[in-house]
Design an enzyme around this catalytic site. Structure first.
Site, PDB file in Angstrom:
ATOM      1  N   ASP A  19       8.070   1.794  -4.891  1.00 17.23           N
ATOM      2  CA  ASP A  19       7.156   0.780  -5.416  1.00 17.23           C
ATOM      3  C   ASP A  19       6.187   0.393  -4.300  1.00 17.23           C
ATOM      4  O   ASP A  19       6.601  -0.142  -3.270  1.00 17.23           O
ATOM      5  CB  ASP A  19       7.955  -0.443  -5.876  1.00 17.23           C
ATOM      6  CG  ASP A  19       7.127  -1.378  -6.743  1.00 17.23           C
ATOM      7  OD1 ASP A  19       5.938  -1.090  -6.967  1.00 17.23           O
ATOM      8  OD2 ASP A  19       7.676  -2.403  -7.194  1.00 17.23           O
ATOM      9  N   ASP A 113       1.312   2.773  -9.094  1.00 10.25           N
ATOM     10  CA  ASP A 113       1.928   2.274  -7.866  1.00 10.25           C
ATOM     11  C   ASP A 113       3.439   2.390  -7.814  1.00 10.25           C
ATOM     12  O   ASP A 113       4.059   1.893  -6.868  1.00 10.25           O
ATOM     13  CB  ASP A 113       1.529   0.811  -7.646  1.00 10.25           C
ATOM     14  CG  ASP A 113       1.944  -0.083  -8.804  1.00 10.25           C
ATOM     15  OD1 ASP A 113       2.299   0.448  -9.875  1.00 10.25           O
ATOM     16  OD2 ASP A 113       1.906  -1.312  -8.634  1.00 10.25           O
ATOM     17  N   GLU A 114       4.074   3.037  -8.787  1.00  5.79           N
ATOM     18  CA  GLU A 114       5.525   3.171  -8.712  1.00  5.79           C
ATOM     19  C   GLU A 114       6.006   4.390  -9.479  1.00  5.79           C
ATOM     20  O   GLU A 114       5.356   4.864 -10.413  1.00  5.79           O
ATOM     21  CB  GLU A 114       6.233   1.906  -9.218  1.00  5.79           C
ATOM     22  CG  GLU A 114       5.988   1.576 -10.671  1.00  5.79           C
ATOM     23  CD  GLU A 114       6.817   0.387 -11.127  1.00  5.79           C
ATOM     24  OE1 GLU A 114       8.019   0.313 -10.789  1.00  5.79           O
ATOM     25  OE2 GLU A 114       6.262  -0.465 -11.844  1.00  5.79           O
TER      26      GLU A 114
END
Length: 368
Positions: A19, A113-114
């Site tokens: 993350d 983003d993850e």
């Protein structure tokens, strides 16, 4: 003596959840040294703007994504707004994905983003999953100048929970031996997949921790939470059999919200659906998927559920247009004698989008 066949123990999966730390805001701070160490919001600071992302300095004041800009500025008068640059975020996300691919082909992105990574069968001799996670984080820092947090565990739920334990720029491991006790001590409102409304319902039922949830019979959970009851029963025991699924074509992008208090007026429903539509539009922008169909989901206080859809000849071109289409589907449902407990918006019938358009649309801030 008759020899007994060897019994192989079940394979323990090794899952990493990566993350990125305040991804959009961190990119802006990386690229503009004047923003470093200052409270930054990605979005638009105009009267009816909305925060798309907030730096950790801004989060310290209570600023968070999807918050109306006027509310964010009240909480943090020195907040600096910077417009989103989704083309830049996507490019960096692909760079990070290339780093993941050095360690495993089994990658399930959740957003720019993850992502989940299954490295069960990908580890080099004598390498641990923890070492692999550290190597991934080091490569991200070296090659992008950004930090990432990582969670390592034996299933997706616990890997996701682990990645949030030592943010920012941290790593946390939940082993099979630790898993059940970790879940037992965790407040249910912190469970990934348990939203505020569900957490409040659990609280009313006397369920406040993982241990409380584990004490519930499966029949009780199915009675009160439907199909999700089976999932809650499993994760209360640290069990999550969902595999990490590599990229698959998406057929739809949607979001929904269950309200703590029922909604009875169109004006209230309009204000509630605006941030939901924004969340969906943002996801469409991130994935460069533009759709022609909009589906409105409505669940009433008596749990009756209906959907209304509209498909246009051309893809949705802006966040304003998605909101207009959503409101056009919502308007005929009012006035209503029954309260509305849930609203959802879904976009489908995708076509590849042109370069990303501006994020944001005007709507009345929800101050609740």
């Amino acid at each position: 003596m008759i020899p007994t066949p060897d019994v192989q123990p079940p394979c323990v999966r090794k899952i990493i959840h990566i993350d990125m730390d305040a991804f959009y805001a961190s990119v802006e701070q990386r690229d503009n040294p004047d923003l470093r160490g200052k409270p930054v919001a990605v979005g638009f600071g105009r009267a009816r703007g909305v925060v798309a992302a907030a730096s950790y300095e801004a989060r310290a004041f209570g600023v968070h994504s999807a918050m109306p800009s006027v509310t964010a500025l009240r909480k943090c008068p020195d907040l600096i707004f910077t417009p989103p640059r989704f083309d830049v975020y996507r490019r960096i996300s692909l760079q990070i994905r290339d780093i993941f691919a050095r360690f495993t082909p089994i990658i399930e992105p959740l957003a720019l983003d993850e992502a989940y990574l299954d490295i069960t069968d990908q580890l080099a001799a004598n390498q641990t999953a923890t070492a692999a996670a550290e190597a991934i984080r080091a490569a991200i820092r070296s090659e992008t100048g950004l930090t990432a947090s990582a969670g390592v565990s034996y299933n997706k739920f616990l890997a996701k929970m682990a990645s949030g334990q030592r943010k920012p720029d941290g790593l946390f491991v939940i082993t099979p031996k630790m898993g059940p006790a970790f879940v037992a001590a965790l407040p249910v409102h912190k469970f990934h997949g348990v939203g505020p409304a569900t957490a409040e319902k659990m609280r009313r039922l006397g369920i406040e921790t993982g241990a409380d949830l584990k004490a519930c019979a499966p029949e009780f959970l199915r009675e009160h939470f439907g199909k999700a009851g089976g999932f809650y029963f499993a994760i209360a025991r640290g069990v999550d059999e969902r595999p990490v699924r590599p990229d698959r074509p998406r057929k739809s992008i949607g979001a929904e919200n269950t309200f703590l208090a029922d909604v009875f007026t169109f004006e209230d429903a309009r204000d509630r659906i605006a941030p939901i539509a924004l969340k969906v539009w943002t996801a469409c922008e991130r994935t460069r998927l533009m759709g022609r169909s909009v589906t409105l989901k409505v669940k009433y206080a008596d749990f009756q559920q209906i959907t209304r859809s509209y498909t246009a000849p051309d893809p949705i071109a802006s966040a304003d247009e998605l909101l207009r289409r959503s409101l056009a589907l919502l308007d005929p449902l009012f006035p209503s004698q029954k309260g509305v407990r849930l609203l959802g918006v879904t976009v489908s019938a995708f076509e590849e989008s042109a370069p990303s358009r501006q994020l944001g649309f005007a709507f009345a801030p929800d101050e609740s």
